[in-house]
Design a protein around this motif. Structure first.
Motif: not given
Lengths: 339, 800
Positions: B269-279
């Motif tokens: 989670y910490e390494r997700l840029a802006e902590k968000r998901i785009v499919v």
């Protein structure tokens, strides 16, 4: 006169008895009984006899003639028999010399198995039909419930010629071609070559043979499928072999089945040929999927049927104990001459 | 699909032996390929030990480990680099036997005795790793035989799952089948998630840009977890499913994949840029380094899971190293989704990358299971890795399809099967498979609601199969089809069989060769580049270039077979093949090529020698005679013309015609071609189009009345100039002889002594016969005289 007759008879008897080939015997016959023979001469000389003796002597002469004739015949018969025996003895041959055979070749083992399969199904009222080896995608796949990109297309890797032309990977497209042209009842088998992208090894060949079967009518049942295939298996592998039908999956049949036969190598005990299962998978089959019937214009509410398919190489290999499929296409005469 | 017998027992009470269970599975449609185990039974004296102390051997390289084995500690010497105090590992005690047969003895290492051996995976034949000692989970019980501790002899059933049954690609799926076929009840795991802390919406967001390729996406965030090795029970399950334990987080996602069939993915989670998901679809040229260490360039057809900046996962196939869970990870975003099967299949093919997950996405997943699986994994994460579950689940989805209802008519079922299964039995079977059945009494049918995991059930026929397979195919009576039918051979095959029988009877052996050929073969026939035989259909994906086209002629393979046999001391060959050649109408192909059934004959060497006859070599006329016999047998007469074909001897080749149609060619192999194909002797080839011949065959057969008057046979010996063909002589005799000549047989051809050079002697036997009278000598002589005169005036032939 009587004395001469007796002398002649004794002498003739002796000569005839001593003659040891048929030529000599013939000469004696002429000498005594011929038109100019001694007995004839004697008969002619009877004129010198007193008339009262003539009948008696004449009778004696004729008797002698009869006796000599019988005796000659008997001797001739004996001599001929002896001569024949001699000839036959001389003509004896060495009957252990090999016979000279008319040249005859062999049919390819796959042809022999194909013919056997065809004969069995023709006997059950099936008609043999053919279809093209270079097929359209539609017939090989789409019409059989295998739309493009369907995952089950992976089950059989296919040789393509163009986007929609390919080398058929199964004989099933023939089902569709037949049903498109013919109204039920349909009762066919379709033997032929099929192709799959398989690297050649002892059990794989990129070209092999299948026989497809199809029966569509108003009352055809899964039980009929069991009956027909059971009869086939009995005919081709012999009576008394256990078989089993188990559920399987083919896109164009529902329900689907695979048919196993008790391993003919180990009689079901488990061996290398059957991967220790005791069973050999011989046929795939099932009831034709209503969507397939609909696509060819049959009313699935009215008609139902079954389809089946088998690999000819596999059956040939099992029947003849061939352990390497490559032998079937290498055409080594030392192999082919064994069939 | 690998199914652990032990694991299966968690969901259904199986009280039958494994072989019997395997039989039941096979006969109900889950075919058992084999029954095995993870490792089989090891020696009982290979046990679990724990290192309590480590010290360096006096030699400065080896280590001396004091190992607790449940009894008195043992001193063991090892050279392995990966041991540490507190670890649990396999110990082979003195006297034990390793799988390779090695007996363990007390061994002295430069004065220090080792009372047993620490083992690597490879030494125990449990894996390939030989780099160090096999490290066991920390909760493995010390002193227990390794076999029991790890469940190495737990039976593993390997099942072949058909493509229509993706719902069986999980232990629960198989448990469902087992419950249905054994009549036992199914026990589902209890899933309970304790949530705490902030709502998930405060922590992350999910945007799905392409709902077609991703119809369902769900996520949870779990914080404060402790990444580490999994407990023994979890590792055992993962191994039993054919996967390798990695760490507790990955093991849990794999466990749920195996248990429920739903793939999951955990992101750091910490390494997700802006902590968000785009499919979304990948941008052209975008790249990602996947967990296997490969960097892959993506295209727009590829669906990726991205964060605000970059792809972090190739959707449904493999994650990226940039967000991989590792020992430093403290928070994860857990994904459970459904991706479109076709898209996954295409991407996986394009990248040459397949995984347990992609295989399941390709075949389809049960939408009702996605968040259940997500919760199942979350629950285990809390239990095993600690962690705190944020409140709520993000779910992005389109409207889910409604449960399907299929109308099922019990009568029709029995009619299709040819069985008489009672309706109650059918209902029982369907309900055991979790179908909801409603009886529609008015219409004598059932309304069957399909459970969401059965994506394959669409039609009544699909339900009939369900009933049949659980009822048992063996219980359906075998019958024979009703109705009379006339079977029969197809004409084309019948004619082929007739020709085959004739040739086999004439001593030829049938061969069968591949339809594939090499373009090179046609060059090796001496053919010019533009020759029609070179215009062949090309295969797009051939196995090898040698097999890249479809044959246009049987000749190359006939020559192949001659060579193949000659190289194996088989020089005297008389063989034939009947098969199709493929002739394209135009290239590239726009329609199917013509498939022409063709007969090929090849002769080489001598006929079989026999003691009563002089040895006889095959020659042109042997071959011609065979071909004539074929035509004669089919009721056809053929004509011959000299020809010129680059593959054949120019003075010894001919075309065969029936009427005006050319139906084939034959001749001696050109010496150059013979050399290219390494033939040891003169060879003769014929190739005839059975297709063309078929068209000429007439079905009618009529007999002639037998002659009532005797025939007169007279021999006629002629002296003919070399240049006159036998055919011309024959034609003149027929013409001059008129009706009275019935038969002409050539019985001798002679050149040599007593024959002037430039000439040959031809001897014929001629049969004269009239239908209505006995011929007189003078009549015959008159005809014969006319023949002689005609031969002399027209061809310069004299009587000898």
């Amino acid at each position: 006169m009587r004395e001469r007759l007796r002398q002649m008879r004794d002498e003739a008897w002796k000569r005839i008895s001593e003659a040891d080939d048929t030529g000599e015997l013939d000469k004696l016959r002429v000498r005594y009984l011929g038109k100019k023979g001694e007995l004839t001469a004697l008969l002619r000389s009877m004129g010198s006899l007193p008339p009262e003796e003539r009948p008696d002597v004449g009778k004696l002469v004729n008797e002698l003639r009869g006796q000599l004739d019988d005796f000659l015949k008997e001797r001739l018969h004996n001599l001929e028999a002896r001569e024949l025996e001699k000839r036959l003895e001389q003509e004896a041959i060495d009957i252990t010399l090999p016979g000279r055979r008319p040249a005859f070749g062999r049919k390819h083992p796959l042809t022999q198995v194909l013919e056997e399969i065809e004969t069995i199904f023709v006997g059950m009222g099936f008609e043999v039909v053919e279809g093209p080896e270079v097929e359209l995608d539609y017939y090989n796949f789409e019409a059989l419930n295998l739309p493009p990109d369907h995952p089950t297309r992976d089950m059989q890797d296919t040789f393509f010629i163009s986007d929609d032309i390919l080398l058929r990977s199964q004989t099933s497209p023939v089902q569709i071609r037949v049903m498109e042209k013919q109204e039920p009842p349909v009762r066919i088998i379709a033997p032929g070559k099929v192709y799959r992208v398989d690297v050649v090894d002892a059990t794989h060949s990129p070209m092999f043979h299948q026989v497809e079967g199809l029966l569509v009518d108003e009352h055809t049942t899964f039980g009929d499928l069991k009956g027909v295939l059971g009869a086939f298996i009995e005919a081709i592998f012999g009576e008394g072999r256990r078989t089993r039908f188990r559920p399987s999956f083919f896109p164009f049949t529902e329900p689907s089945a695979e048919i196993d036969v008790e391993c003919i190598m180990c009689n079901g005990k488990g061996c290398r040929s059957c991967s220790n299962a005791g069973w050999l998978e011989i046929l795939g089959a099932g009831m034709v999927d209503p969507r397939v019937l609909q696509r060819v214009g049959y009313d699935p509410q009215k008609y139902q049927g079954f389809a089946f398919g088998m690999g000819v190489e596999r059956i040939a290999m099992l029947k003849y104990g061939i352990d390497d499929i490559r032998l079937l296409f290498e055409n080594d005469m030392r192999f082919l001459k064994q069939f | 699909m690998l199914i652990s017998y032990d694991w299966l027992q968690e969901y259904v009470d199986v009280d039958i032996e494994v072989p019997e269970l395997a039989e039941l599975l096979t006969l109900s449609g889950s075919e058992v390929d084999s029954i095995g185990s993870v490792g089989g039974r090891l020696d009982e004296r290979i046990i679990v030990g724990q290192i309590v102390e480590l010290c360096l051997h006096p030699d400065g390289k080896l280590l001396i480990a004091k190992v607790d084995t449940g009894q008195k500690p043992l001193a063991l010497v090892t050279g392995a680099p990966n041991v540490a105090v507190g670890q649990k590992l396999p110990v082979a005690l003195i006297g034990s036997v390793l799988p390779n047969g090695q007996v363990i003895e007390a061994v002295s290492f430069q004065g220090v005795t080792s009372y047993g051996m620490l083992c690597s995976e490879q030494e125990l034949e449990l894996g390939d790793d030989a780099s160090g000692i096999m490290i066991l989970p920390l909760d493995t019980p010390v002193g227990m035989p390794l076999t029991d501790a790890l469940g190495l002899d737990d039976p593993i059933i390997d099942l072949e799952i058909y493509p229509n049954r993706p719902d069986c690609l999980s232990v629960l799926g198989i448990a469902r089948e087992v419950a249905a076929i054994t009549g036992k009840s199914l026990r589902l795991p209890t899933i309970k998630v304790m949530e705490a802390g902030s709502p998930i919406e405060d922590l992350t967001s999910v945007t799905v840009e392409d709902m077609k390729l991703c119809p369902f996406y769900s996520a949870r965030v779990i914080r404060n977890i402790q990444v580490g090795p999994s407990p023994l029970w979890l590792q055992k399950r993962v191994v039993a499913g054919g996967m390798r334990p990695i760490n507790n987080v990955v093991d849990i996602t794999n466990f749920v994949l195996l248990e429920m069939g739903q793939p999951l993915h955990a992101f750091d989670y910490e390494r997700l840029a802006e902590k968000r998901i785009v499919v979304r679809r990948a941008q052209p040229g975008e790249a990602i380094t996947t967990l296997d260490g490969e960097t892959r360039v993506l295209d727009q057809e590829t669906l990726v899971i991205a964060d605000a900046q970059k792809p972090v996962c190739i959707a449904g196939i493999m994650g990226g190293v940039n967000t991989e869970v590792n020992s430093e990870t403290t928070s994860i975003l857990l994904e459970a989704a459904i991706f479109q099967g076709l898209s996954i299949r295409r991407t996986s093919r394009r990248l040459g990358l397949r995984s347990e997950a992609s295989a399941r996405f390709e075949k389809g997943l049960d939408p009702s299971q996605v968040t259940k699986a997500l919760d199942r994994a979350t629950q285990l994460l809390v239990e095993i890795a600690g962690g705190e579950v944020s409140r709520g689940t993000i779910v992005v989805t389109t409207k889910l399809p409604e449960q399907r209802v299929v109308i099922f008519n019990p009568d029709r079922c029995n009619r299709l099967l040819g069985a008489s299964i009672p309706q109650e039995e059918m209902i029982r079977i369907l309900e055991s498979l979790q179908f909801e059945v409603k009886l529609d009494k008015a219409n004598q049918q059932l309304e069957v609601k399909v459970p969401s995991h059965r994506l394959d059930i669409e039609l009544e026929a699909d339900l009939i199969e369900e009933v049949a397979r659980l009822y048992g195919y063996d219980r359906i009576p075998a019958t024979l089809p009703k109705g009379v039918a006339q079977g029969g051979e197809n004409r084309r095959l019948e004619v082929a069989a007739q020709v085959r029988n004739l040739l086999v009877g004439a001593g030829l052996t049938e061969i069968m060769t591949y339809s594939f050929d090499s373009p090179d073969s046609y060059r090796k026939l001496n053919l010019p580049e533009e020759h029609e035989l070179g215009q062949a259909v090309t295969i797009q994906n051939p196995l090898t270039t040698d097999w890249s086209i479809l044959r246009t002629s049987l000749v190359p393979h006939l020559l192949d077979v001659l060579r193949h046999n000659a190289q194996r001391q088989q020089h005297d060959l008389q063989l034939f093949e009947i098969g199709s050649v493929f002739v394209p109408e135009e290239l590239p192909l726009t329609k199917q090529p013509d498939e022409r059934l063709t007969l090929g004959i090849a002769l080489m060497g001598d006929y079989p020698r026999d003691w009563g006859f002089p040895p006889r070599e095959v020659d042109f006329f042997e071959l011609k005679g065979l071909v004539e016999a074929v035509f004669d047998d089919l009721g056809l007469s053929c004509q011959w013309e000299k020809t010129n074909h680059p593959t054949l001897h120019p003075g010894r080749s001919a075309v065969v015609k029936v009427g005006n149609t050319k139906v084939g060619i034959l001749g001696e192999v050109h010496p150059e071609v013979g050399e290219i194909w390494e033939l040891p002797a003169r060879a003769y080839l014929a190739e005839l189009s059975l297709e063309a011949i078929l068209a000429q065959i007439s079905h009618e057969k009529r007999v002639d009345k037998l002659p009532r008057y005797p025939a007169v046979a007279r021999d006629l010996a002629l002296l003919a100039p070399d240049t006159i063909l036998a055919q011309e002589v024959l034609e003149v005799i027929w013409a001059a002889g008129g009706d009275l000549v019935k038969e002409i047989t050539l019985f001798d051809v002679y050149q040599g002594r007593q024959i002037p050079s430039g000439h040959r002697s031809l001897a014929y036997s001629i049969l004269y016969q009239a239908r209505d009278r006995t011929l007189t000598d003078s009549e015959v002589e008159a005809v014969e005289g006319k023949i002689i005169t005609e031969l002399e005036t027209r061809l310069g032939i004299t009587r000898r």
